[in-house]
Design an enzyme around this catalytic site. Structure first.
Site, PDB file in Angstrom:
ATOM      1  N   ILE A 171     -33.681 -23.599  66.275  1.00 23.28           N
ATOM      2  CA  ILE A 171     -33.818 -22.207  66.707  1.00 23.28           C
ATOM      3  C   ILE A 171     -33.826 -21.266  65.497  1.00 23.28           C
ATOM      4  O   ILE A 171     -33.502 -20.100  65.602  1.00 23.28           O
ATOM      5  CB  ILE A 171     -32.705 -21.805  67.693  1.00 23.28           C
ATOM      6  N   ALA A 177     -22.243 -34.344  55.255  1.00 25.49           N
ATOM      7  CA  ALA A 177     -22.401 -32.983  55.775  1.00 25.49           C
ATOM      8  C   ALA A 177     -21.563 -32.707  57.016  1.00 25.49           C
ATOM      9  O   ALA A 177     -21.292 -33.590  57.820  1.00 25.49           O
ATOM     10  CB  ALA A 177     -23.874 -32.718  56.091  1.00 25.49           C
ATOM     11  N   LYS A 178     -21.170 -31.423  57.155  1.00 23.32           N
ATOM     12  CA  LYS A 178     -20.541 -30.933  58.384  1.00 23.32           C
ATOM     13  C   LYS A 178     -21.425 -29.793  58.907  1.00 23.32           C
ATOM     14  O   LYS A 178     -22.641 -29.859  58.765  1.00 23.32           O
ATOM     15  CB  LYS A 178     -19.121 -30.442  58.093  1.00 23.32           C
ATOM     16  N   GLY A 179     -20.828 -28.777  59.504  1.00 19.80           N
ATOM     17  CA  GLY A 179     -21.628 -27.675  60.047  1.00 19.80           C
ATOM     18  C   GLY A 179     -21.208 -26.341  59.478  1.00 19.80           C
ATOM     19  O   GLY A 179     -20.080 -26.180  59.021  1.00 19.80           O
ATOM     20  N   GLN A 218     -32.318 -22.158  62.485  1.00 23.65           N
ATOM     21  CA  GLN A 218     -31.269 -22.497  61.517  1.00 23.65           C
ATOM     22  C   GLN A 218     -31.747 -23.551  60.527  1.00 23.65           C
ATOM     23  O   GLN A 218     -31.107 -23.784  59.518  1.00 23.65           O
ATOM     24  CB  GLN A 218     -30.005 -22.955  62.244  1.00 23.65           C
ATOM     25  N   GLY A 278     -22.961 -23.189  60.964  1.00 28.97           N
ATOM     26  CA  GLY A 278     -23.562 -22.132  61.804  1.00 28.97           C
ATOM     27  C   GLY A 278     -22.585 -21.059  62.242  1.00 28.97           C
ATOM     28  O   GLY A 278     -22.723 -19.896  61.872  1.00 28.97           O
ATOM     29  N   GLU A 279     -21.596 -21.446  63.035  1.00 30.68           N
ATOM     30  CA  GLU A 279     -20.642 -20.444  63.512  1.00 30.68           C
ATOM     31  C   GLU A 279     -19.579 -20.069  62.488  1.00 30.68           C
ATOM     32  O   GLU A 279     -19.199 -18.899  62.402  1.00 30.68           O
ATOM     33  CB  GLU A 279     -19.983 -20.922  64.805  1.00 30.68           C
TER      34      GLU A 279
END
Lengths: 162, 335
Positions: B45, B280-282, B47, B284-285
């Site tokens: 979307i 890797a992790k995240g 990202q 976005g938020e």
């Protein structure tokens, strides 16, 4: 409503078609001419996604009635790139990572083009002001501002210097 | 009068929830011409997940990212990858693509081992070539692929990943996430005590992302999150009256625009997560989470007044200054 004869130049090509006078320039561009690179966001002049150039000036195509644009020179995102290539502003957006979801990008690029057509060494404040009518929810604008700076350097022949 | 303040916000955020099943799958096919086709249900979307998944496949197979074609989010052909939400896709779909690539790679390595009369365990793929015991050999991945095809051997892979579903005990407790992302942000702000307007001058945002598969898009996510956080802290408020939204327009629901952009310094902290694809992790938020706290702390630092509800609007600031008896707020003149 009785259609009128809409004649204008869009992306360097003459257009001549019957249009209902209550239609917006945005509808003519997207629906009648099939140039769907111009996006509709809010439809009330706040988000800038539908920005096109009208005689070189950036306008929200959702707020311009078709008769107002008759006889004008109109540039949409489809008219920015040379055949088979990209415009330096588009290249700069790619290189700077200024595109995330991409919905604001056509409007951003046209707003940037309107600025750079007049000023090839804009200050950061001038860049921010030039794209202040275009909302972006993804990038935080930082890389968009960086891209316009980079495009200015490319267009003024400074190559990769930023 | 203008008053400056500095505030810090810290957070940790769960990546890969384990309270409920949380899987993603991927299919991978190395086609005759060397194209790596990745099928994933992961919806990009904006990202950049399709780019990240292409990088993961390319990295595992030792080929150029230009050779990877990602078909994402096409329910006609792609396996389920769950929602693009909860900052989970790099971690979960990334692992699924990594496993799919690894399966196809095993076929290639087995074939290469036969050609070179070597043990497959001594071989790896990098820069489009087969490497043996750390040395580049002239044998290319495309040549190995052609050798497979000559025998009618296909080079397919499928993978799926689900962080172990732990469930919850009868009290609703458990181990809710597979891993966590950490971040600290520092905000420097200026408050105009006459108008109540808060300007964010500078944000420094340091984020532990495990490993940044694509540093530029991580930066973009951090910058975007910071700006959304400024909106959350200072501007954005859904005004509800009896269930109706009173400000459903951009003219009334204010988002940060280009003129609101402060200096933002994104700092990527890499502490590889052993269960993540390439560590890797995240992000976005997490990029959005500490911003409002940092700004609210900076406002408290500047004014000596603490706000407990967002957004911190000029009206709230003037009311608080007036209640505090700060002479510089002249409510009467403004209202």
């Amino acid at each position: 409503m009785k259609p009128f004869r809409f004649t204008a130049t869009i992306n360097g090509r003459p257009v001549d078609l019957p249009v209902n006078p209550h239609r917006r320039l945005l509808d003519v561009i997207r629906d009648d001419l099939g140039l769907t690179g111009t996006k509709e966001g809010c439809g009330e002049g706040e988000c800038g996604a539908c920005t096109v150039l009208l005689n070189g000036r950036p306008v929200n195509a959702c707020l311009v009635l078709a008769p107002e644009a008759a006889g004008c020179e109109i540039t949409t995102i489809e008219g920015v790139a040379p055949e088979g290539g990209l415009h330096p502003i588009q290249e700069a957006f790619l290189e700077a990572g200024a595109v995330q979801c991409g919905y604001c990008t056509p409007g951003m690029i046209l707003a940037a083009k309107a600025l750079l057509d007049k000023d090839l060494s804009p200050t950061d404040q001038a860049i921010k002001t030039a794209v202040s009518g275009n909302l972006c929810r993804c990038t935080g604008y930082i890389k968009i501002i960086e891209a316009v700076r980079l495009a200015a350097a490319k267009l003024s022949g400074e190559g990769d210097a930023v | 009068m203008k008053k400056r303040g500095i505030g810090v916000g810290c957070m940790f955020y769960g990546i890969g929830n384990t309270g409920m099943p949380n899987p993603a799958g991927a299919f991978l096919d190395l086609t005759d011409d060397g194209t790596v086709l990745v099928l994933t249900g992961c919806a990009d979307i904006g990202q950049g997940s399709s780019t990240v998944l292409a990088q993961i496949a390319a990295g595992e197979l030792g080929v150029n990212i230009e050779d990877v074609l990602v078909v994402a989010g096409d329910t006609g052909v792609s396996p389920d990858a769950g929602a693009t939400s909860a900052s989970r896709q790099t971690y979960i779909s990334g692992n699924a693509v990594l496993l799919a690539a690894r399966q196809a790679k095993e076929v290639l390595l087995e074939e290469a081992a036969g050609i070179m009369a070597a043990a497959a365990s001594d071989l790896c793929l990098r820069d489009g070539h087969v490497w043996r015991a750390g040395e580049k050999t002239p044998l290319t991945v495309k040549e190995v692929l052609a050798a497979c095809r000559k025998k009618g051997k296909l080079t397919l892979g499928s993978g799926w990943f689900n962080p172990e579903t732990t469930g919850m005990d009868e009290t609703g407790r458990g181990a809710p996430y597979a891993t966590y992302s950490y971040a600290t942000q520092v905000a420097e702000i200026e408050v105009d005590t006459e108008t109540g307007k808060v300007s964010v001058l500078r944000l420094v945002a340091a984020h532990d992302v495990g490993r940044a598969i694509n540093p530029k898009s991580v930066e973009g996510q951090i910058e975007g999150g910071c700006l959304m956080g400024i909106g959350y802290a200072l501007l954005e408020e859904v005004k509800l009256t009896e269930g109706r939204i009173g400000n459903p327009r951009y003219a009334e629901y204010l988002l940060p625009m280009s003129l609101d952009v402060p200096e933002i310094h994104a700092i990527i902290v890499e502490e590889p997560e052993i269960t993540g694809p390439f560590g890797a992790k995240g992000v976005g938020e997490p990029a959005l989470i500490p911003t409002a706290a940092a700004i609210a702390n900076a406002v408290a630092d500047a004014l000596g007044v603490r706000f407990y509800d967002l957004p911190i609007t000029p009206e709230k600031i003037l009311a608080a200054l007036s209640a505090k008896g700060d002479g510089s707020a002249r409510m009467g003149e403004i209202t």
